[in-house]
Design a protein around this motif. Structure first.
Motif, PDB file in Angstrom:
ATOM      1  N   ASP A 109       0.831  -1.225   0.000  1.00  0.00           N
ATOM      2  CA  ASP A 109       0.000   0.000   0.000  1.00  0.00           C
ATOM      3  C   ASP A 109       0.869   1.281   0.000  1.00  0.00           C
ATOM      4  N   PHE A 110       2.104   1.178  -0.441  1.00  0.00           N
ATOM      5  CA  PHE A 110       3.039   2.318  -0.353  1.00  0.00           C
ATOM      6  C   PHE A 110       2.584   3.547  -1.164  1.00  0.00           C
ATOM      7  N   PRO A 111       2.144   3.390  -2.420  1.00  0.00           N
ATOM      8  CA  PRO A 111       1.699   4.591  -3.145  1.00  0.00           C
ATOM      9  C   PRO A 111       0.593   5.351  -2.434  1.00  0.00           C
ATOM     10  N   THR A 112      -0.330   4.545  -1.889  1.00  0.00           N
ATOM     11  CA  THR A 112      -1.421   5.212  -1.154  1.00  0.00           C
ATOM     12  C   THR A 112      -0.874   5.929   0.063  1.00  0.00           C
ATOM     13  N   ILE A 113       0.067   5.223   0.687  1.00  0.00           N
ATOM     14  CA  ILE A 113       0.659   5.836   1.891  1.00  0.00           C
ATOM     15  C   ILE A 113       1.375   7.126   1.521  1.00  0.00           C
ATOM     16  N   VAL A 114       2.083   7.155   0.354  1.00  0.00           N
ATOM     17  CA  VAL A 114       2.808   8.363  -0.056  1.00  0.00           C
ATOM     18  C   VAL A 114       1.836   9.522  -0.254  1.00  0.00           C
ATOM     19  N   GLN A 115       0.705   9.224  -0.882  1.00  0.00           N
ATOM     20  CA  GLN A 115      -0.284  10.284  -1.110  1.00  0.00           C
ATOM     21  C   GLN A 115      -0.860  10.806   0.200  1.00  0.00           C
ATOM     22  N   VAL A 116      -1.148   9.821   1.065  1.00  0.00           N
ATOM     23  CA  VAL A 116      -1.693  10.236   2.373  1.00  0.00           C
ATOM     24  C   VAL A 116      -0.643  11.047   3.136  1.00  0.00           C
ATOM     25  N   ASP A 117       0.611  10.580   3.043  1.00  0.00           N
ATOM     26  CA  ASP A 117       1.686  11.281   3.777  1.00  0.00           C
ATOM     27  C   ASP A 117       1.877  12.704   3.231  1.00  0.00           C
ATOM     28  N   LEU A 118       1.786  12.867   1.896  1.00  0.00           N
ATOM     29  CA  LEU A 118       1.902  14.201   1.304  1.00  0.00           C
ATOM     30  C   LEU A 118       0.764  15.105   1.773  1.00  0.00           C
ATOM     31  N   ALA A 119      -0.419  14.499   1.798  1.00  0.00           N
ATOM     32  CA  ALA A 119      -1.567  15.294   2.276  1.00  0.00           C
ATOM     33  C   ALA A 119      -1.386  15.700   3.723  1.00  0.00           C
ATOM     34  N   ARG A 120      -0.945  14.709   4.517  1.00  0.00           N
ATOM     35  CA  ARG A 120      -0.709  15.015   5.947  1.00  0.00           C
ATOM     36  C   ARG A 120       0.394  16.090   6.078  1.00  0.00           C
ATOM     37  N   HIS A 121       1.454  15.969   5.218  1.00  0.00           N
ATOM     38  CA  HIS A 121       2.543  16.962   5.279  1.00  0.00           C
ATOM     39  C   HIS A 121       2.028  18.372   4.957  1.00  0.00           C
ATOM     40  N   ASN A 122       1.224  18.433   3.887  1.00  0.00           N
ATOM     41  CA  ASN A 122       0.663  19.741   3.528  1.00  0.00           C
ATOM     42  C   ASN A 122      -0.222  20.288   4.637  1.00  0.00           C
ATOM     43  N   LEU A 123      -0.989  19.367   5.250  1.00  0.00           N
ATOM     44  CA  LEU A 123      -1.838  19.803   6.354  1.00  0.00           C
ATOM     45  C   LEU A 123      -1.003  20.318   7.519  1.00  0.00           C
ATOM     46  N   LYS A 124       0.088  19.585   7.747  1.00  0.00           N
ATOM     47  CA  LYS A 124       0.965  19.984   8.857  1.00  0.00           C
ATOM     48  C   LYS A 124       1.575  21.370   8.582  1.00  0.00           C
ATOM     49  N   VAL A 125       2.048  21.567   7.336  1.00  0.00           N
ATOM     50  CA  VAL A 125       2.639  22.869   6.991  1.00  0.00           C
ATOM     51  C   VAL A 125       1.615  23.987   7.129  1.00  0.00           C
ATOM     52  N   THR A 126       0.403  23.685   6.694  1.00  0.00           N
ATOM     53  CA  THR A 126      -0.659  24.694   6.780  1.00  0.00           C
ATOM     54  C   THR A 126      -0.968  25.016   8.221  1.00  0.00           C
ATOM     55  N   LEU A 127      -1.050  23.960   9.037  1.00  0.00           N
ATOM     56  CA  LEU A 127      -1.339  24.196  10.459  1.00  0.00           C
ATOM     57  C   LEU A 127      -0.211  24.998  11.119  1.00  0.00           C
ATOM     58  N   ASP A 131      -0.531  28.540  12.728  1.00  0.00           N
ATOM     59  CA  ASP A 131      -0.098  28.737  14.112  1.00  0.00           C
ATOM     60  C   ASP A 131       0.812  29.954  14.221  1.00  0.00           C
ATOM     61  N   ARG A 132       1.700  30.070  13.236  1.00  0.00           N
ATOM     62  CA  ARG A 132       2.611  31.248  13.243  1.00  0.00           C
ATOM     63  C   ARG A 132       1.804  32.541  13.100  1.00  0.00           C
ATOM     64  N   VAL A 133       0.798  32.488  12.233  1.00  0.00           N
ATOM     65  CA  VAL A 133      -0.020  33.697  12.039  1.00  0.00           C
ATOM     66  C   VAL A 133      -0.787  34.035  13.301  1.00  0.00           C
ATOM     67  N   THR A 134      -1.350  33.023  13.939  1.00  0.00           N
ATOM     68  CA  THR A 134      -2.149  33.282  15.144  1.00  0.00           C
ATOM     69  C   THR A 134      -1.276  33.671  16.331  1.00  0.00           C
ATOM     70  N   GLN A 135      -0.008  33.280  16.300  1.00  0.00           N
ATOM     71  CA  GLN A 135       0.882  33.634  17.405  1.00  0.00           C
ATOM     72  C   GLN A 135       1.244  35.133  17.387  1.00  0.00           C
ATOM     73  N   ILE A 136       1.185  35.727  16.199  1.00  0.00           N
ATOM     74  CA  ILE A 136       1.579  37.156  16.091  1.00  0.00           C
ATOM     75  C   ILE A 136       0.700  38.034  16.972  1.00  0.00           C
ATOM     76  N   PRO A 137      -0.635  37.955  16.903  1.00  0.00           N
ATOM     77  CA  PRO A 137      -1.468  38.805  17.774  1.00  0.00           C
ATOM     78  C   PRO A 137      -1.222  38.532  19.252  1.00  0.00           C
ATOM     79  N   LYS A 138      -0.968  37.258  19.602  1.00  0.00           N
ATOM     80  CA  LYS A 138      -0.717  36.942  21.011  1.00  0.00           C
ATOM     81  C   LYS A 138       0.563  37.632  21.495  1.00  0.00           C
TER      82      LYS A 138
END
Length: 819
Positions: A109-127, A131-138
């Motif tokens: 299931d590696f190809p599927t895992i790669v796609q899921v991992d990329l999605a998770r990575h993008n989600l992580k970067v976005t989060l 987080d960096r944006v929300t930390q500025i007002p604080k």
């Protein structure tokens, strides 16, 4: 740490610690300071100096330690965060290893895992990004709380805001890939620029109060200046980065037309200091209340406020210059702008003085203050700023000179008019008023004014020149009044004017001149002051006044003179007795109220004028000369001589007058004009000014046989004779007397000697033999008397309108026949 250093500190070779041995330093310093027993007197002074240095050093150390402490705290925070991150990374790697081992079973299931991992990575970067944006007002909120704390550290707050601004810039740079979200993120991060703008407003508020804070809270002022320098440094980095980007990306568009500004924040800081200085001047020395303006301040108030303002430079030198970095050169900067504001006020006063709106008392007070103005610069060995305030001083002093001249003119006119109405007092030397006393008192006051206010020599000389001009103008006004209005002035006014001007000429002018020379000698300046024209002007007042008295005297006898040499006079009238009585009354009054010198001068002038008047009257009279004419005339001459001798006019001074008058009597007795003229020439030598017209009259009326050309030649010679008498001294009149005798011989040739008569007879006999008979017969028909009659008739036609004596026929017999 950028602005201070610790004195007496020695760093070890490793640079890890400071080695300071107080005992060694103290011993070395004491050995230098107390080499002699007398130096012990400096102990108190040295202790005070060291205590002051100790306080300054502790203040500097406190500032340094506080700044270092904030930096250490920040470093420790970074270290703690780094440690936590390292631990988190180790745990992440451990988890990855475990996942790798377990993922071998799911290799299918590696190809599927790669796609899921990329999605998770993008989600992580976005989060993480969110987080960096929300930390500025604080973080901004925390910094805002720090800013509102009473014990806040503005430098640390600025550093946090700067870091926060850098994060915002990076976030916005990353957002350029997501244009739809950029505006929302910018709005979220806008709190940081607003807070930084507020912080800079606080910094500029500190700069606006730099003078007071340099004394009470120098640390805050240092922090504000460091923020300004930090902002300029960041601007320089951005500018350098922009230049590098331009070089690396030539196709990238930048606005290269914008001017490159260096040290923008420092320039803004100095500009605000200039505004603070301007506001300081405007609060104490407002332009609308400057000297010379309506309801303007007085010089005392102006000087007090100027001293108060200039004391600011002492604070700048002692306190402010310790806070600002050397590159600001803050003391010289403040000196220049304080001077610029002061110069602007003085220029305003100078402009007002051009309209003479500044009273001269204010000008003198200002001129006395200005030397003190530069003392603060000299005290701190600072160069005198440009432009020089003495440029305005010259304008002010010219206004002062104009005002003094105007006042002197007004006062002189009042004194001039008051002399007519003032009640004179009779002193030992005659009638006087206080007019000239007040005049020179006023002149002395101007000189005292210059001495009291220590006016520069150039203005003292101008003031003296103004006084000299006003004295001459005063004298000219008096001369004009005496010469034109003498008939309207009473004898008392004329006498008072003469006495006053005489006292001024003899005493007041000399005293005033002595005071001027004394003042100039005290100023170590030898100057030639010439008041000869002033003395001459006041002498002319007395001379003109004396002429007015004489005019009044002769106006009173004008009617009596008209009665002389008339039938009434010949019958024995008392005309000459009345004339001498009038003169005698005048002379007695003058002896009581006029200085003796001028009384004798008046008598002398009166004698000159009386002789000339009698001669003119005699030659113009129509009275036939009868045998008793001579006796009547000589009785009048004796009366005149008696009158003058009784009034202290000596025989020696009266000799020339009596000589011509008695010579005229001799003429009446002998009818020999030739014997009269030598006496008249002597009179002309003593009184040439009043004899010229009489000489002309005698020649025209007693020598009618001369043609016009000969008469003109003799008149010219007569004029030359009189001019010689005028310009030659009495002891050097030989040439004039010779000229006079030559003139006399031309009019009346001397009688021929016996030898000359024999030669003339022989010549006549020879001429008779050679002349034609017809001519001789024609010549013999006319007698000598007929020939003279024809000549006289021709002369009368040539000089028609000129009055002649009625006794001309008698004189005609004695006139010689001229070939």
């Amino acid at each position: 740490g950028e602005f201070f250093y610790m004195s007496q500190a020695k760093e070890t070779s490793t640079g890890s610690q400071f080695l300071i041995n107080p005992s060694e330093i103290a011993a070395s310093q004491l050995a230098q300071d107390f080499k002699k027993p007398n130096d012990l007197q400096k102990v108190k002074h040295v202790r005070t100096t060291y205590e002051r240095e100790k306080i300054d050093t502790e203040l500097k150390l406190r500032i340094i330690v506080q700044a270092h402490l904030s930096e250490v705290e920040e470093g420790l925070s970074f270290v703690q965060n780094s440690t936590e991150l390292i631990v988190s990374i180790q745990e992440s790697f451990k988890a990855i290893t475990e996942l790798g081992q377990s993922s071998q079973q799911a290799i299918k299931d590696f190809p599927t895992i790669v796609q899921v991992d990329l999605a998770r990575h993008n989600l992580k970067v976005t989060l993480e990004f969110l987080d960096r944006v929300t930390q500025i007002p604080k973080q901004a909120k925390e910094i805002n709380q720090l800013l509102h704390d009473k014990t806040w550290n503005i430098l640390l707050a600025h550093q946090h805001l700067t870091n926060l601004q850098s994060q915002c810039d990076r976030i916005i740079e990353e957002c350029r890939n997501f244009p739809s979200d950029e505006s929302t993120i910018r709005q979220t991060l806008s709190i940081v620029p607003k807070m930084k703008d507020q912080l800079m407003k606080d910094v500029w508020g500190i700069i606006d109060d730099f003078m007071a804070l340099a004394i009470v809270d120098p640390c805050t002022l240092v922090q504000a200046i460091r923020i300004i320098e930090r902002e300029d440094a960041m601007m320089a980095i951005k500018r350098q980065k922009q230049e590098n980007d331009n070089n690396n990306n030539p196709n990238k568009s930048y606005n290269n037309n914008m001017p490159v500004q260096v040290n923008i924040f420092r320039s803004e800081c100095l500009a605000r200091i200039v505004l603070v200085i301007a506001a300081r001047f405007e609060s104490l020395l407002p332009a609308k209340n400057m000297i010379g303006t309506p309801n303007g301040m007085r010089i005392h108030e102006f000087v007090v406020k100027c001293d108060e303002i200039m004391e600011d430079l002492r604070i700048v030198h002692d306190d402010v210059s310790l806070v600002f970095p050397p590159q600001y050169d803050i003391f010289d900067f403040c000196c220049r702008h304080y001077h610029a504001e002061m110069f602007a006020r003085l220029s305003q006063i100078a402009r007002e003085s051009l309209q003479d709106n500044v009273p001269f008392e204010e000008i003198l007070g200002l001129q006395s203050y200005l030397p003190r103005y530069y003392l603060i610069f000299d005290e701190f060995e600072a160069a005198h700023p440009e432009p020089d305030v003495h440029e305005n001083v010259n304008i002010l002093m010219q206004s002062f000179i104009r005002q003094v001249q105007k006042k002197l003119k007004e006062w002189c006119e009042r004194i001039h008019e008051s002399e007519l109405t003032a009640t004179p007092t009779l002193e030992s030397t005659g009638l006087r008023t206080d007019a000239h006393v007040n005049l020179f008192k006023m002149m002395h006051q101007q000189l005292d004014l210059a001495m009291t206010n220590n006016l520069p020599l150039v203005y003292v000389k101008q003031l003296v020149e103004v006084c000299r001009e006003e004295l001459i103008r005063f004298a000219s006004n008096q001369i004009e009044r005496l010469s034109k209005r003498w008939s309207d002035l009473s004898l008392e006014v004329l006498v008072t004017t003469i006495n006053n001007s005489s006292l001024s000429e003899q005493k007041f002018i000399a005293e005033f001149l002595d005071d001027i020379k004394t003042y100039l000698s005290n100023a170590s300046k030898e100057e030639e002051i010439n008041f000869d024209d002033v003395e001459l002007s006041f002498h002319e007042i007395a001379k003109t006044g004396l002429e007015g008295i004489l005019n009044s005297m002769f106006k009173d006898i004008e009617k009596l003179v008209g009665e002389l040499y008339t039938p009434k006079w010949l019958e024995g009238s008392t005309t000459m007795l009345d004339i001498t009585a009038t003169f005698d009354s005048y002379f007695k009054d003058l002896y009581e109220i006029l200085e003796n010198f001028y009384v004798l001068k008046a008598i002398k002038e009166c004698a000159d004028r009386l002789v000339a008047t009698l001669l003119f009257r005699f030659f113009q009279s129509n009275l036939p000369i009868k045998p008793n004419f001579h006796d009547r005339y000589m009785a009048d001459i004796a009366q005149i001589e008696k009158m003058f001798l009784l009034n202290s006019f000596t025989e020696r001074k009266l000799e020339a007058h009596m000589l011509v008058l008695k010579g005229l009597g001799k003429l009446l007795r002998t009818l020999d004009l030739r014997s009269f003229l030598p006496d008249f020439i002597v009179f002309a030598s003593s009184f040439p000014s009043c004899s010229m017209e009489i000489l002309k009259y005698i020649m025209k009326n007693f020598v009618p046989q001369l043609d016009k050309k000969s008469q003109k030649e003799l008149l010219d010679e007569c004029e030359q004779v009189v001019e010689k008498f005028k310009h030659e001294a009495p002891t050097q009149q030989t040439s004039a007397e010779k000229s006079a005798q030559g003139f006399l011989n031309k009019v009346f040739p001397p009688a021929p000697t016996k030898e000359m008569q024999e030669i003339e007879k022989a010549n006549e006999s020879a001429n008779k033999k050679t002349k034609p008979e017809k001519v001789q017969k024609k010549k013999g028909k006319n007698t000598e008397k007929e020939e003279y009659s024809q000549t006289s008739k021709k002369s009368e036609n040539d000089f028609e309108g000129i009055p002649v004596l009625s006794g001309a026929d008698l004189f005609g017999e004695s006139l010689p026949k001229l070939e």
